[in-house]
Design a protein around this motif. Structure first.
Motif, PDB file in Angstrom:
ATOM      1  N   PRO A  15       0.690  -1.297   0.099  1.00 28.01           N
ATOM      2  CA  PRO A  15       0.283  -0.143   0.384  1.00 28.01           C
ATOM      3  C   PRO A  15       0.576   1.219  -0.010  1.00 28.01           C
ATOM      4  CG  PRO A  15      -0.259  -1.159   2.055  1.00 28.01           C
ATOM      5  CD  PRO A  15       0.320  -2.287   1.287  1.00 28.01           C
ATOM      6  N   CYS A  17      -1.064   4.571   5.239  1.00 25.45           N
ATOM      7  CA  CYS A  17      -1.544   2.994   4.933  1.00 25.45           C
ATOM      8  C   CYS A  17      -1.920   2.263   4.825  1.00 25.45           C
ATOM      9  CB  CYS A  17      -0.069   1.796   4.667  1.00 25.45           C
ATOM     10  SG  CYS A  17       1.443   2.447   4.680  1.00 25.45           S
ATOM     11  N   GLY A  18      -2.592   2.494   6.075  1.00 30.64           N
ATOM     12  CA  GLY A  18      -4.190   1.329   7.146  1.00 30.64           C
ATOM     13  C   GLY A  18      -5.087   2.271   6.240  1.00 30.64           C
ATOM     14  N   ALA A  19      -5.258   3.707   6.068  1.00 35.96           N
ATOM     15  CA  ALA A  19      -6.033   4.324   5.887  1.00 35.96           C
ATOM     16  C   ALA A  19      -6.339   4.195   4.251  1.00 35.96           C
ATOM     17  CB  ALA A  19      -5.888   6.044   6.078  1.00 35.96           C
ATOM     18  N   PRO A  62       2.607   3.743   8.568  1.00 40.69           N
ATOM     19  CA  PRO A  62       2.071   3.092   9.023  1.00 40.69           C
ATOM     20  C   PRO A  62       0.400   3.396   8.884  1.00 40.69           C
ATOM     21  CG  PRO A  62       3.784   2.347  11.025  1.00 40.69           C
ATOM     22  CD  PRO A  62       3.660   3.400   9.981  1.00 40.69           C
ATOM     23  N   ALA A  63       0.144   4.064   9.163  1.00 36.15           N
ATOM     24  CA  ALA A  63      -1.051   4.926   9.942  1.00 36.15           C
ATOM     25  C   ALA A  63      -1.875   5.196   7.896  1.00 36.15           C
ATOM     26  CB  ALA A  63      -1.243   5.946  10.429  1.00 36.15           C
ATOM     27  N   VAL A 122      -6.163  10.311   8.564  1.00 36.25           N
ATOM     28  CA  VAL A 122      -5.596  10.000   9.433  1.00 36.25           C
ATOM     29  C   VAL A 122      -5.501  10.836  10.962  1.00 36.25           C
ATOM     30  CG1 VAL A 122      -2.994   9.465   9.867  1.00 36.25           C
ATOM     31  CG2 VAL A 122      -3.922   8.679   7.546  1.00 36.25           C
ATOM     32  N   HIS A 127       6.555   8.074  11.709  1.00 36.89           N
ATOM     33  CA  HIS A 127       5.922   6.524  12.817  1.00 36.89           C
ATOM     34  C   HIS A 127       4.310   6.862  12.402  1.00 36.89           C
ATOM     35  CE1 HIS A 127       5.132  10.919  14.691  1.00 36.89           C
ATOM     36  NE2 HIS A 127       4.110  10.307  14.993  1.00 36.89           N
ATOM     37  N   LEU A 128       4.022   8.008  11.348  1.00 38.92           N
ATOM     38  CA  LEU A 128       2.531   8.245  10.838  1.00 38.92           C
ATOM     39  C   LEU A 128       2.515   7.096   9.588  1.00 38.92           C
ATOM     40  CD1 LEU A 128       1.439  11.602  10.804  1.00 38.92           C
ATOM     41  CD2 LEU A 128       1.163   9.923  12.203  1.00 38.92           C
TER      42      LEU A 128
END
Lengths: 492, 492
Positions: free
Chosen positions: A169, A358-360, A355-356, A212, A352-353
């Motif tokens: 992603p 990528c998840g969104a 992964p968030a 995010v 640090h943001l």
């Protein structure tokens, strides 16, 4: 109605077409349609497979298969001793195309509120025909040359490019590397490839950032005027009252105003290189103040850097991100400098943001298509992008000067005047206050001229009339013809 | 500190590299960095351009240009009579890389709640390595043949394909036509090309449907168990308590249960052709009941038809959409039957909802990339897709039988057993209740085997342990090796 139908009482089976073949499948289809249309009703018995086969002159096995398929689908039911019937559970089966249904469908044309809002967005975002002055139309000298296609053909031959399975992603690593290198050199962005997230362009970057970074009650700063892409997202999520519109003056967005109006905002959406749509850069003093606010308020800055490649005078400002890599979400796109239908851009975010984001993205559409990412990675890393930028910068600078002189020649300064600016792919043509820019836009569209109105980029009631004139690879003749038409419309 | 610096007091200008050329630009860069780093402080005076030029041995024009650039950026200010100074407005300029900043950055590693939720999604949606049993990995006989690449090369030569400008959010008409024709013939979907919206795959179709159809307080039916793609979206929009989980039995989702639990729901998200992940089709009786509920409750049915092309026995069920075109949002994808990294699929929606879907898509990412849409349109309309489906259906049917026999050979029926089913690209391997499927998944990943756990597809506390084994173009040897490893992990 007889308790047991005979084969001859199934007129619809006459629809079987022997020349077509697949008679078993045809029979299934015809029976299914008969049940759906109400020609066969729930509880009615079918002829025996032997009867039906002999009357149709097909093998009994085909009829048995058709019945079994329809039993599996729930259309028919078989009961020991009483043969095969249309399922009684179908009693509520809705007849299609009934008068009642047509009426109901009409009533449903009224959309639910959110759908209505999105439909309005669709009208505002409808793509403009590729004629002057639609922005970023890659024709003639502004289109990437054959290299782009050759690279595409080459990368499509790679196993990793296409076809391939579900992909990252975050995007293809080769492209993230190429972009990290490019923005570091060209925009003083401080990042590693691990901070780069491939997007479908600036719009998706803004959308992901909203997803995010913002909790439902968070307030945000949005420039006044602003790109409809960001105000549209915030309106679409019902956040219209959470948008604090911060006015723009000749030094860019007024940070002090923002601090006074909403010091506690969670994020500021800004276009510091080239304010959209007005065009001025954010001054260094304001940049410093913006970063200081974000640090002290624990807020984010979303830096939309949509066209900084196209500065014609002096060096471009370095990015805000370079001043505060821990506080800035940096958004870039290849829509302007390459071509919009590529749908590739990037967000550069604090590590640090990642992964968030990528998840969104995973929930929105899983990941960017892979093949063009490989092509673009090669295009950048083999130096073609730099060459392309050097080439189109000259072309756009020329087109811009030509357009300015054409406008000065044909449009009266009493009715319309250009906003100064030395960057980007569009000009703002302000209109006299008495002129309705949305009406002009509609008339221009009818006359084959693509422009966008400025007033909807302001909040309700604050709008000033103006037109966005995009640059593309248009010839002087095309531009002159379009400006003459505009002059007539504006004067009318 | 002296009121007026001399050129010799600017040690950093020694960094100019004459071999590099572009001395003016280098000077700009060096001065900017000196101000940023604090080597030059707000209010400090710079040497005169004449002095600096002579001490550097460069032309005065270059120094003047550099100063003007930095004045434009706000780093310097020029005052008549007192020369050029570092802007005093920069007093709050944040020094980068300070100890304090590093501390702050550490503290910020704690994510806001929504970002934390998205980061969790990213872990669950991380793509699986393309080894058995990642689903839909196009290798060997399941990959489209060279025709795909040839068509891509051909369509990329077209002016309308790439490069091109901003395109229709609904997708390219040629592709919408090809899809309308395809789903009508293969799935009894009733639609015109005007109802087809090109998506990036089923995931985006689900996302758009949630955006357009649901108001913030609406309840929805979601199957129990369900695809994580839909539960993830609803969780991500804070709708977890609005999800009514409706159990699935051997006839598919239990519509009566849904009506009892939430008759007033706004939408039902279902997988009627092949329940995900369990595999059974929804019976015709249930289909009828579902449509009757949707009609009477003014609700929507979102039909996720992700892999109906791959039915190995009998004919596939016709689509739910064909029963109730006015109430169903039909979602299809080319991820399964072609390849996932293409990121193309479709939503087929009642015509009056089309503008709302287009508007929602415009805000998310504007529109699908154009080039591959043209390739895919040609691939379908020239008959290649039908041929490809016939070919891979045989391959997958064979792989499926092989995988079943390998599992029966190597895995004890006490510990794990297969869910029957005759469609699709995956099998469910149930595990004994004592086995933790997420632990098995992690261990399998370490051993080079890609599987997904079933239990997270149930709501909290309802999960049953199992594994999703995807079919791809894997050889028997690859599958056997992977199953042996799985057997060891499950037995441990």
């Amino acid at each position: 109605m007889p308790r047991r139908r005979q084969a001859t009482e199934l007129p619809f089976v006459g629809a079987l077409d022997r020349k077509e073949g697949q008679l078993g499948r045809q029979l299934t289809l015809v029976l299914r349609e008969a049940i759906r249309s109400g020609d066969l009703k729930p509880g009615e018995s079918l002829p025996s497979t032997r009867h039906l086969a002999s009357s149709l002159g097909i093998s009994r096995g085909l009829v048995t298969d058709a019945f079994e398929q329809l039993i599996a689908e729930g259309f028919l039911e078989a009961q020991p001793g009483s043969g095969t019937k249309v399922s009684r559970g179908l009693s509520e089966f809705p007849a299609l195309n009934s008068v009642e249904q047509t009426k109901r469908a009409k009533a449903e044309q009224k959309l639910p509120p959110r759908a209505e809002a999105f439909a309005k967005v669709a009208r505002q975002f409808a793509p403009l025909p590729p004629v002057p002055f639609a922005v970023s139309v890659p024709v003639g000298p502004t289109a990437p040359d054959d290299t782009w296609r050759r690279l595409g053909n080459r990368t499509r031959g790679l196993r990793s490019a296409a076809p391939s399975g579900y992909d990252d992603p975050q995007g293809v690593l080769a492209l993230r590397r190429a972009i990290a290198d490019y923005v570091r050199k060209s925009r003083s962005v401080h990042c590693t490839p691990q901070q780069v997230i491939i997007t479908a362009g600036t719009q998706q970057g803004l959308y992901l950032a909203c997803q995010v970074l913002l909790e439902p009650s968070d307030r945000v700063w949005v420039e006044e005027p602003a790109y409809r892409g960001i105000t549209g997202i915030l309106e679409g999520t019902g956040a219209i009252e959470r948008m604090v519109r911060v006015p723009v003056d000749e030094s860019g967005v007024d940070v002090e105003f923002g601090v006074r109006a909403a010091q506690d905002a969670r994020a500021a959406f800004v276009t510091p290189s080239h304010q959209y749509p007005l065009g001025m850069p954010l001054s260094m003093v304001r940049r410093t103040a913006l970063v200081a606010w974000a640090r002290s308020s624990d807020a984010w800055i979303v830096e939309d850097d949509y066209d900084s490649e196209l500065r014609y005078v002096g060096h471009p400002f370095p990015s805000l991100q370079g001043l505060a890599p821990d506080r800035v979400i940096y958004l870039g796109t290849f829509s302007k400098i390459l071509f919009p239908s590529l749908r590739l851009g990037y967000a550069i975010v604090p590590e640090h943001l990642v992964p968030a984001f990528c998840g969104a993205r995973s929930l929105m559409d899983r990941h960017p298509p892979s093949a063009d990412q490989h092509s673009l990675a090669a295009f950048i890393s083999e130096g073609h992008l730099d060459r392309h930028i050097r080439r189109v910068r000259l072309v756009y600078a020329d087109r811009r000067m030509q357009l300015i002189s054409i406008i000065e020649r044909y449009i009266s300064g009493d009715l319309a005047w250009l906003q100064p600016g030395d960057q980007g792919m569009h000009l703002v043509l302000w209109l006299a206050y008495t002129i309705d820019d949305e009406a002009v836009t509609a008339k221009a569209m009818d006359a084959g001229v693509s422009v966008r109105a400025v007033s909807p980029m302001y909040s309700e009631g604050k709008g000033k009339p103006g037109l966005i004139l995009g640059l593309g690879g248009y010839t002087n003749e095309q531009m002159e013809k379009a400006v003459k038409k505009l002059a007539v419309i504006i004067t009318a």
